[in-house]
Motif scaffolding. Structure first.
Motif, mmCIF file in Angstrom:
data_model
loop_
_atom_site.group_PDB
_atom_site.id
_atom_site.type_symbol
_atom_site.label_atom_id
_atom_site.label_comp_id
_atom_site.label_asym_id
_atom_site.label_seq_id
_atom_site.Cartn_x
_atom_site.Cartn_y
_atom_site.Cartn_z
ATOM 1 N N VAL A 13 -2.627 10.746 11.763
ATOM 2 C CA VAL A 13 -3.877 10.851 10.871
ATOM 3 C C VAL A 13 -4.770 11.445 11.708
ATOM 4 N N VAL A 14 -5.321 12.574 11.471
ATOM 5 C CA VAL A 14 -6.352 13.218 12.606
ATOM 6 C C VAL A 14 -7.768 12.877 11.798
ATOM 7 N N GLY A 15 -8.471 12.189 12.869
ATOM 8 C CA GLY A 15 -10.093 11.960 12.060
ATOM 9 C C GLY A 15 -10.292 10.358 11.895
ATOM 10 N N GLY A 16 -11.066 9.799 12.574
ATOM 11 C CA GLY A 16 -11.169 8.400 12.404
ATOM 12 C C GLY A 16 -12.569 8.039 11.587
ATOM 13 N N GLY A 17 -12.728 8.717 10.730
ATOM 14 C CA GLY A 17 -13.971 8.354 9.806
ATOM 15 C C GLY A 17 -13.271 7.591 8.801
ATOM 16 N N TRP A 18 -14.211 7.558 7.549
ATOM 17 C CA TRP A 18 -13.886 6.410 6.609
ATOM 18 C C TRP A 18 -12.436 7.031 5.908
ATOM 19 N N ALA A 19 -12.276 8.264 5.516
ATOM 20 C CA ALA A 19 -11.105 8.724 5.061
ATOM 21 C C ALA A 19 -9.932 8.609 6.075
ATOM 22 N N GLY A 20 -10.143 8.922 7.256
ATOM 23 C CA GLY A 20 -8.894 8.703 7.816
ATOM 24 C C GLY A 20 -8.601 7.235 8.233
ATOM 25 N N ILE A 21 -9.590 6.417 8.300
ATOM 26 C CA ILE A 21 -9.254 5.020 8.408
ATOM 27 C C ILE A 21 -8.700 4.546 7.179
ATOM 28 N N ALA A 22 -9.142 4.892 5.967
ATOM 29 C CA ALA A 22 -8.466 4.546 4.678
ATOM 30 C C ALA A 22 -7.068 4.990 4.559
ATOM 31 N N SER A 23 -7.005 6.390 4.890
ATOM 32 C CA SER A 23 -5.556 6.921 4.980
ATOM 33 C C SER A 23 -4.548 6.111 5.581
ATOM 34 N N ALA A 24 -5.017 5.975 7.014
ATOM 35 C CA ALA A 24 -3.929 5.516 8.066
ATOM 36 C C ALA A 24 -3.705 4.137 7.385
ATOM 37 N N TRP A 25 -4.684 3.216 6.855
ATOM 38 C CA TRP A 25 -4.401 1.913 6.508
ATOM 39 C C TRP A 25 -3.354 1.816 5.277
ATOM 40 N N ARG A 26 -3.629 2.929 4.234
ATOM 41 C CA ARG A 26 -2.622 2.934 3.063
ATOM 42 C C ARG A 26 -1.163 3.719 3.642
ATOM 43 N N LEU A 27 -1.323 4.412 4.551
ATOM 44 C CA LEU A 27 0.244 4.760 4.961
ATOM 45 C C LEU A 27 1.015 3.530 5.744
ATOM 46 N N ARG A 28 0.074 2.795 6.374
ATOM 47 C CA ARG A 28 0.669 1.559 7.154
ATOM 48 C C ARG A 28 1.163 0.547 6.167
ATOM 49 N N GLU A 29 0.558 0.462 5.023
ATOM 50 C CA GLU A 29 0.767 -0.527 3.877
ATOM 51 C C GLU A 29 2.050 0.069 3.283
ATOM 52 N N ALA A 30 2.347 1.131 3.456
ATOM 53 C CA ALA A 30 3.529 1.931 2.858
ATOM 54 C C ALA A 30 4.557 1.637 3.646
ATOM 55 N N GLY A 31 4.439 1.521 4.837
ATOM 56 C CA GLY A 31 5.473 1.239 5.823
ATOM 57 C C GLY A 31 5.581 2.210 7.115
ATOM 58 N N ALA A 32 4.803 3.117 7.321
ATOM 59 C CA ALA A 32 4.952 4.264 8.019
ATOM 60 C C ALA A 32 4.183 3.615 9.602
#
Length: 102
Positions: A13-32
């Motif tokens: 995930v490129v970009g550590g703003g709120w959208a990037g943080i949320a995207s990274a979190w959701r991807l991690r929840e999905a097992g990535a």
């Protein structure tokens, strides 16, 4: 998400703003296995914390009104307390903490 459909996959995930943080979190929840990249040395994007004298204050990317229910839910799920207090909070470690606890 049900199960872990992305187990064994790697995501960047490129970009550590709120959208990037949320995207990274959701991807991690999905097992990535997720790598979050940002040009700054601190997460938060335009709302990251910066020193102001001897205090840390958030810059605030924009006004997050009451209609931003998904954003507010994400913040609450990750340690944001009373919403108005979030204005004096920042991301630290694995969650959001009030500036007064730093």
């Amino acid at each position: 998400m049900n199960g872990r459909p992305l187990a064994g996959r790697h995501a960047v995930v490129v970009g550590g703003g709120w959208a990037g943080i949320a995207s990274a979190w959701r991807l991690r929840e999905a097992g990535a296995d997720v790598e979050l990249l940002d040009a700054q040395d601190q997460l938060g994007g335009r709302s990251r914390g910066v020193p102001l004298g001897d205090r840390l204050v958030t810059l605030g990317g924009k006004n997050i009104g009451k209609n931003y229910t998904r954003f507010r839910g994400f913040v609450t799920d990750h340690g944001g307390g009373d919403w108005e207090d979030l204005l004096l909070s920042c991301w630290k470690g694995d969650g959001i903490v009030p500036v007064t606890t730093l």
